[in-house]
Motif scaffolding. Structure first.
Motif, PDB file in Angstrom:
ATOM      1  N   GLY A 109      -9.696  18.610  -6.443  1.00  0.00           N
ATOM      2  CA  GLY A 109      -9.871  19.655  -7.438  1.00  0.00           C
ATOM      3  C   GLY A 109      -8.649  19.921  -8.268  1.00  0.00           C
ATOM      4  O   GLY A 109      -8.701  20.750  -9.168  1.00  0.00           O
ATOM      5  N   GLY A 110      -7.524  19.261  -7.984  1.00  0.00           N
ATOM      6  CA  GLY A 110      -6.321  19.481  -8.751  1.00  0.00           C
ATOM      7  C   GLY A 110      -5.142  19.805  -7.852  1.00  0.00           C
ATOM      8  O   GLY A 110      -5.292  20.031  -6.645  1.00  0.00           O
ATOM      9  N   LEU A 111      -3.953  19.793  -8.431  1.00  0.00           N
ATOM     10  CA  LEU A 111      -2.732  20.091  -7.686  1.00  0.00           C
ATOM     11  C   LEU A 111      -2.417  21.582  -7.782  1.00  0.00           C
ATOM     12  O   LEU A 111      -2.318  22.133  -8.883  1.00  0.00           O
ATOM     13  CB  LEU A 111      -1.564  19.274  -8.243  1.00  0.00           C
ATOM     14  N   VAL A 112      -2.268  22.238  -6.632  1.00  0.00           N
ATOM     15  CA  VAL A 112      -1.955  23.662  -6.568  1.00  0.00           C
ATOM     16  C   VAL A 112      -0.561  23.833  -5.988  1.00  0.00           C
ATOM     17  O   VAL A 112      -0.274  23.342  -4.893  1.00  0.00           O
ATOM     18  CB  VAL A 112      -2.974  24.427  -5.700  1.00  0.00           C
ATOM     19  N   LEU A 113       0.306  24.515  -6.722  1.00  0.00           N
ATOM     20  CA  LEU A 113       1.615  24.903  -6.204  1.00  0.00           C
ATOM     21  C   LEU A 113       1.485  26.305  -5.625  1.00  0.00           C
ATOM     22  O   LEU A 113       1.204  27.259  -6.354  1.00  0.00           O
ATOM     23  CB  LEU A 113       2.680  24.878  -7.293  1.00  0.00           C
ATOM     24  N   VAL A 114       1.673  26.432  -4.320  1.00  0.00           N
ATOM     25  CA  VAL A 114       1.602  27.724  -3.644  1.00  0.00           C
ATOM     26  C   VAL A 114       3.017  28.231  -3.413  1.00  0.00           C
ATOM     27  O   VAL A 114       3.786  27.615  -2.673  1.00  0.00           O
ATOM     28  CB  VAL A 114       0.845  27.611  -2.304  1.00  0.00           C
ATOM     29  N   VAL A 115       3.359  29.317  -4.054  1.00  0.00           N
ATOM     30  CA  VAL A 115       4.670  29.951  -3.868  1.00  0.00           C
ATOM     31  C   VAL A 115       4.450  31.138  -2.943  1.00  0.00           C
ATOM     32  O   VAL A 115       3.856  32.146  -3.342  1.00  0.00           O
ATOM     33  CB  VAL A 115       5.265  30.405  -5.212  1.00  0.00           C
ATOM     34  N   GLU A 116       4.891  31.026  -1.703  1.00  0.00           N
ATOM     35  CA  GLU A 116       4.606  32.046  -0.689  1.00  0.00           C
ATOM     36  C   GLU A 116       5.741  32.116   0.314  1.00  0.00           C
ATOM     37  O   GLU A 116       6.118  31.104   0.909  1.00  0.00           O
ATOM     38  CB  GLU A 116       3.290  31.725   0.019  1.00  0.00           C
ATOM     39  N   HIS A 117       6.286  33.327   0.521  1.00  0.00           N
ATOM     40  CA  HIS A 117       7.463  33.469   1.368  1.00  0.00           C
ATOM     41  C   HIS A 117       7.143  33.507   2.856  1.00  0.00           C
ATOM     42  O   HIS A 117       8.023  33.273   3.686  1.00  0.00           O
ATOM     43  CB  HIS A 117       8.246  34.725   0.981  1.00  0.00           C
ATOM     44  N   VAL A 127      -2.082  20.326  -2.298  1.00  0.00           N
ATOM     45  CA  VAL A 127      -1.277  21.541  -2.230  1.00  0.00           C
ATOM     46  C   VAL A 127       0.185  21.204  -1.955  1.00  0.00           C
ATOM     47  O   VAL A 127       0.497  20.405  -1.078  1.00  0.00           O
ATOM     48  CB  VAL A 127      -1.799  22.496  -1.135  1.00  0.00           C
ATOM     49  N   ARG A 128       1.060  21.824  -2.723  1.00  0.00           N
ATOM     50  CA  ARG A 128       2.499  21.795  -2.447  1.00  0.00           C
ATOM     51  C   ARG A 128       2.936  23.243  -2.231  1.00  0.00           C
ATOM     52  O   ARG A 128       2.482  24.148  -2.949  1.00  0.00           O
ATOM     53  CB  ARG A 128       3.280  21.198  -3.619  1.00  0.00           C
ATOM     54  N   ILE A 129       3.831  23.455  -1.278  1.00  0.00           N
ATOM     55  CA  ILE A 129       4.273  24.808  -0.938  1.00  0.00           C
ATOM     56  C   ILE A 129       5.749  24.984  -1.258  1.00  0.00           C
ATOM     57  O   ILE A 129       6.582  24.134  -0.915  1.00  0.00           O
ATOM     58  CB  ILE A 129       4.024  25.108   0.548  1.00  0.00           C
ATOM     59  N   GLU A 130       6.069  26.105  -1.910  1.00  0.00           N
ATOM     60  CA  GLU A 130       7.452  26.497  -2.181  1.00  0.00           C
ATOM     61  C   GLU A 130       7.671  27.882  -1.559  1.00  0.00           C
ATOM     62  O   GLU A 130       7.076  28.862  -2.006  1.00  0.00           O
ATOM     63  CB  GLU A 130       7.714  26.543  -3.686  1.00  0.00           C
ATOM     64  N   PRO A 131       8.522  27.990  -0.526  1.00  0.00           N
ATOM     65  CA  PRO A 131       8.699  29.271   0.163  1.00  0.00           C
ATOM     66  C   PRO A 131       9.611  30.265  -0.556  1.00  0.00           C
ATOM     67  O   PRO A 131       9.607  31.445  -0.216  1.00  0.00           O
ATOM     68  CB  PRO A 131       9.301  28.861   1.504  1.00  0.00           C
ATOM     69  N   ASP A 132      10.362  29.805  -1.522  1.00  0.00           N
ATOM     70  CA  ASP A 132      11.334  30.667  -2.205  1.00  0.00           C
ATOM     71  C   ASP A 132      10.843  31.018  -3.610  1.00  0.00           C
ATOM     72  O   ASP A 132      10.867  30.163  -4.503  1.00  0.00           O
ATOM     73  CB  ASP A 132      12.694  29.962  -2.287  1.00  0.00           C
ATOM     74  N   PRO A 133      10.400  32.263  -3.839  1.00  0.00           N
ATOM     75  CA  PRO A 133       9.918  32.643  -5.175  1.00  0.00           C
ATOM     76  C   PRO A 133      10.943  32.417  -6.282  1.00  0.00           C
ATOM     77  O   PRO A 133      10.563  32.145  -7.424  1.00  0.00           O
ATOM     78  CB  PRO A 133       9.585  34.129  -5.012  1.00  0.00           C
ATOM     79  N   ALA A 134      12.231  32.485  -5.957  1.00  0.00           N
ATOM     80  CA  ALA A 134      13.261  32.285  -6.971  1.00  0.00           C
ATOM     81  C   ALA A 134      13.231  30.857  -7.524  1.00  0.00           C
ATOM     82  O   ALA A 134      13.675  30.602  -8.647  1.00  0.00           O
ATOM     83  CB  ALA A 134      14.647  32.603  -6.404  1.00  0.00           C
ATOM     84  N   ARG A 135      12.710  29.922  -6.740  1.00  0.00           N
ATOM     85  CA  ARG A 135      12.627  28.526  -7.171  1.00  0.00           C
ATOM     86  C   ARG A 135      11.310  28.203  -7.871  1.00  0.00           C
ATOM     87  O   ARG A 135      11.096  27.054  -8.289  1.00  0.00           O
ATOM     88  CB  ARG A 135      12.796  27.602  -5.958  1.00  0.00           C
ATOM     89  N   ALA A 136      10.441  29.188  -7.983  1.00  0.00           N
ATOM     90  CA  ALA A 136       9.114  28.936  -8.546  1.00  0.00           C
ATOM     91  C   ALA A 136       9.152  28.367  -9.966  1.00  0.00           C
ATOM     92  O   ALA A 136       8.429  27.401 -10.258  1.00  0.00           O
ATOM     93  CB  ALA A 136       8.277  30.220  -8.508  1.00  0.00           C
ATOM     94  N   PRO A 137       9.968  28.915 -10.880  1.00  0.00           N
ATOM     95  CA  PRO A 137       9.979  28.342 -12.237  1.00  0.00           C
ATOM     96  C   PRO A 137      10.398  26.870 -12.255  1.00  0.00           C
ATOM     97  O   PRO A 137       9.762  26.046 -12.928  1.00  0.00           O
ATOM     98  CB  PRO A 137      10.967  29.232 -12.990  1.00  0.00           C
ATOM     99  N   SER A 138      11.471  26.517 -11.519  1.00  0.00           N
ATOM    100  CA  SER A 138      11.954  25.137 -11.545  1.00  0.00           C
ATOM    101  C   SER A 138      10.966  24.191 -10.869  1.00  0.00           C
ATOM    102  O   SER A 138      10.748  23.065 -11.340  1.00  0.00           O
ATOM    103  CB  SER A 138      13.327  25.039 -10.879  1.00  0.00           C
ATOM    104  N   GLU A 139      10.344  24.626  -9.757  1.00  0.00           N
ATOM    105  CA  GLU A 139       9.357  23.776  -9.074  1.00  0.00           C
ATOM    106  C   GLU A 139       8.105  23.592  -9.928  1.00  0.00           C
ATOM    107  O   GLU A 139       7.500  22.525  -9.940  1.00  0.00           O
ATOM    108  CB  GLU A 139       8.983  24.375  -7.717  1.00  0.00           C
ATOM    109  N   THR A 140       7.734  24.637 -10.656  1.00  0.00           N
ATOM    110  CA  THR A 140       6.579  24.531 -11.545  1.00  0.00           C
ATOM    111  C   THR A 140       6.845  23.507 -12.637  1.00  0.00           C
ATOM    112  O   THR A 140       5.998  22.659 -12.948  1.00  0.00           O
ATOM    113  CB  THR A 140       6.251  25.896 -12.172  1.00  0.00           C
ATOM    114  N   ALA A 141       8.038  23.571 -13.215  1.00  0.00           N
ATOM    115  CA  ALA A 141       8.391  22.616 -14.266  1.00  0.00           C
ATOM    116  C   ALA A 141       8.479  21.194 -13.724  1.00  0.00           C
ATOM    117  O   ALA A 141       8.111  20.230 -14.409  1.00  0.00           O
ATOM    118  CB  ALA A 141       9.722  23.028 -14.892  1.00  0.00           C
ATOM    119  N   ARG A 142       8.935  21.048 -12.489  1.00  0.00           N
ATOM    120  CA  ARG A 142       9.106  19.706 -11.911  1.00  0.00           C
ATOM    121  C   ARG A 142       7.767  19.082 -11.514  1.00  0.00           C
ATOM    122  O   ARG A 142       7.511  17.911 -11.788  1.00  0.00           O
ATOM    123  CB  ARG A 142      10.014  19.786 -10.677  1.00  0.00           C
TER     124      ARG A 142
END
Length: 222
Positions: A7-15, A34-49
């Motif tokens: 269904g698509g790639l979902v980036l989950v930003v969740e601490h 699904v890819r998970i990013e635990p640090d909300p501060a990194r959300a913009p850079s991970e989204t762009a990447r």
């Protein structure tokens, strides 16, 4: 980027690791990558990447939630952002776009919000207000009323009721309800379902639309 055959790639930003894992399991079960990013501060850079198809963004620990949402939305480009937050000032809520869920939330509500965002549906399309007789349930606000009287439910009671109201007329076994409200492999026994259903019925009173199907489980009569 669309997941192959999914269904698509979902980036989950969740601490919270446990919450992120629960989201991952439910989303993967629906065919998402699904890819998970635990640090909300990194959300913009991970989204762009990663250039995901949709971002699920935890704002509950952000000092400036509207600013973080704006930066992630800019990095996401045309991809929608589903905001996850606790109670917020109305002015902040208006800055979070049209796709968001209130914490705490049912994993099924989160999956529904992701699907809504990918389809480009407007707010309230899915999940929307549910009705069964005098009972009205609003998934976004996690609120239940009978007529005009609000009913205070626990998180699990709400999730059970939301699942049953979202599937009226279908009979579910206790094992299926365990999976729906507690998540796969939660370890709770079937007796736990009986206890929570009894508590739920007591709170709903004569307006309860939940019926026992002897030897099988429970059904909600619409």
């Amino acid at each position: 980027m669309t997941a192959e055959g999914g269904g698509g790639l979902v980036l989950v930003v969740e601490h919270e690791d446990a919450v992120a894992e629960l989201q991952r399991r439910y989303l993967v079960r629906e065919g998402y990558e699904v890819r998970i990013e635990p640090d909300p501060a990194r959300a913009p850079s991970e989204t762009a990447r990663l250039r995901p198809d949709v971002v699920v963004l935890d704002l509950s620990t952000a000092a400036l939630p509207a600013d973080l949402f704006r930066r992630v939305a800019e990095a996401a480009g045309a991809a929608p952002v589903v905001a996850v937050a606790g109670p917020l000032d109305p002015a902040v809520e208006r800055a979070l776009g049209e796709h968001w869920v209130t914490r705490p939330f049912s994993p099924r509500v989160l999956v529904g919000a992701v699907g809504e965002a990918l389809r480009g549906a407007g707010p309230g399309a899915l999940p929307g207000e549910l009705r069964a007789g005098p009972v009205t349930l609003e998934p976004r606000a996690r609120a239940v009323v009978i007529g005009e009287r609000p009913i205070a439910l626990t998180v699990t009671e709400f999730d059970l009721l939301a699942f049953l109201m979202g599937n009226p007329g279908r009979v579910f076994t206790r094992e299926q309800l365990l999976d729906a409200a507690w998540g796969p492999g939660a370890g709770a026994g079937s007796r736990t379902v009986d206890v929570h259903i009894a508590q739920l019925r007591a709170k709903l009173g004569e307006g309860s639309p939940i019926r026992t199907v002897r030897g099988v489980g429970y059904v909600l009569d619409a």
